[in-house]
Design a protein around this motif. Structure first.
Motif: not given
Length: 226
Positions: A76-77, A79-80, A83-84
């Motif tokens: 999850f982290y 992925t963030i 994305f950024i």
């Protein structure tokens, strides 16, 4: 700004608009690389070598995070973070050209260009105020931070933002009054000491960008890029 390589403000804003439009039209990595290379080439022409090197390193790091680390990391982290990094990389050509325009375009050049384009006064006055607003706010930000350090205050959100907001209101009023005092609202014909004229370097840069636009449209039309 280097006067030997002075570019017409109209060229700068055409490039900014064109880069943004290409950014919206295509999602291809190839187009991103072309736009970043073109943007870096433009600021290299203006002899901003350190800025070009910095942007190149930022692009390569963001590209590695998106395309390189994704092979080894997941979750999850990440992925963030991914994305950024992808969003920043996509907007990078627009940021390069936009920051370059702000750094190399004098307010007087900008106002003279708007008169040259025969824009209405209701457009020229707000834009001239906005163009002066951001550099002034940057100076106020630095002054507030310096004052806080001298007084021994810990730099926190409220210690900086509250005086900055009050200062922003005062700055906007002062800039609006200064624009009116200079006669920008005068309905008569305006003259300027600044000559707004296209030169060979302007046509060369616009010609190269037109080739990039045609190439992008052709590749997108044949399905090579998305």
């Amino acid at each position: 700004m280097n006067k030997a390589l002075r570019l017409d403000p109209r060229t700068k804003f055409i490039l900014l608009l064109g880069v943004n439009l290409l950014f919206l039209v295509s999602h291809s990595l190839l187009v991103e690389i072309i736009l970043v290379s073109f943007s870096l080439g433009v600021i290299l022409i203006d002899r901003k070598y350190k800025s070009a090197l910095k942007y190149l390193i930022i692009f390569l790091v963001l590209l590695y995070i998106d395309r390189g680390l994704s092979v080894y990391l997941s979750g999850f982290y990440f992925t963030i973070i991914n994305f950024i990094a992808y969003a920043l990389r996509r907007f990078l050509p627009c940021l390069i050209v936009g920051k370059w325009i702000l750094e190399t375009t004098e307010v007087s050049d900008f106002v003279a260009t708007m008169w040259k384009l025969k824009l209405p006064t209701s457009v020229i006055i707000p834009l001239s105020v906005v163009f002066r607003y951001f550099p002034t706010i940057k100076e106020e930000w630095n002054s507030i931070r310096s004052a806080m350090k001298i007084r021994g205050f810990r730099l926190s959100f409220e210690h900086v933002m509250v005086p900055l907001l009050f200062s922003a209101v005062m700055v906007s009023e002062e800039l609006s009054a200064a624009a009116l005092c200079r006669g920008l609202d005068n309905p008569g014909k305006h003259s300027s000491l600044i000559e707004i004229k296209m030169h060979g370097i302007d046509y060369l840069i616009l010609g190269i960008f037109l080739i990039i636009v045609c190439l992008t449209c052709t590749l997108k039309g044949v399905g090579v890029i998305s």
